[in-house]
Design an enzyme around this catalytic site. Sequence first.
Site, PDB file in Angstrom:
ATOM      1  N   SER A   5       0.830  -1.199   0.000  1.00  0.00           N
ATOM      2  CA  SER A   5       0.000   0.000   0.000  1.00  0.00           C
ATOM      3  C   SER A   5       0.866   1.251   0.000  1.00  0.00           C
ATOM      4  O   SER A   5       1.960   1.271   0.573  1.00  0.00           O
ATOM      5  CB  SER A   5      -0.882   0.007   1.252  1.00  0.00           C
ATOM      6  OG  SER A   5      -1.531   1.240   1.405  1.00  0.00           O
ATOM      7  N   TYR A  58      -2.506   0.053   9.462  1.00  0.00           N
ATOM      8  CA  TYR A  58      -2.572  -0.648   8.179  1.00  0.00           C
ATOM      9  C   TYR A  58      -1.245  -0.497   7.439  1.00  0.00           C
ATOM     10  O   TYR A  58      -0.660  -1.477   6.981  1.00  0.00           O
ATOM     11  CB  TYR A  58      -3.731  -0.112   7.340  1.00  0.00           C
ATOM     12  CG  TYR A  58      -3.754  -0.671   5.936  1.00  0.00           C
ATOM     13  CD1 TYR A  58      -3.978  -2.032   5.721  1.00  0.00           C
ATOM     14  CD2 TYR A  58      -3.541   0.139   4.840  1.00  0.00           C
ATOM     15  CE1 TYR A  58      -3.987  -2.555   4.438  1.00  0.00           C
ATOM     16  CE2 TYR A  58      -3.564  -0.373   3.553  1.00  0.00           C
ATOM     17  CZ  TYR A  58      -3.785  -1.715   3.358  1.00  0.00           C
ATOM     18  OH  TYR A  58      -3.791  -2.244   2.091  1.00  0.00           O
TER      19      TYR A  58
END
Length: 134
Positions: A64, A92
Amino acid sequence: MDKKTVEKAMKKVEAVAHLAALTVRQEVTKNKLKALEINVLGTKNILDVFSKSKSAKKFLFSSSGKVYGDVRSLPFIEEHPTLPLGIDGNLYGKSKLIAEKLIDFYANQEKSFIIFRIFNVFGPSQKDNIIVQT
């Protein structure tokens, strides 16, 4: 993902595309252990099986853009420092960066490892909390 499931799914494959992750920020923040189990330990289980496979030679991992944290300079380049920060500590982004480090740990000359860092993904099922300009 547990190892037995991974072993069954990975029999006689040539390439692995690892796309699984817990991604919703609120869920990751509320369920840190679940995020750790899915995003980090799940990746480790896949890498364990992949590394022992005689047929699997290519490993692709969807990371990501959250691993970068706050953008410090423009134009934005891949070599930008990875420092996932934020109000919630960007758990995350941290989990994805830890998974990337695991991949680096498992990397060797006999197999190919590719990490691609996805930013905004959009399409028909996209939640409306993402703004995409075209």
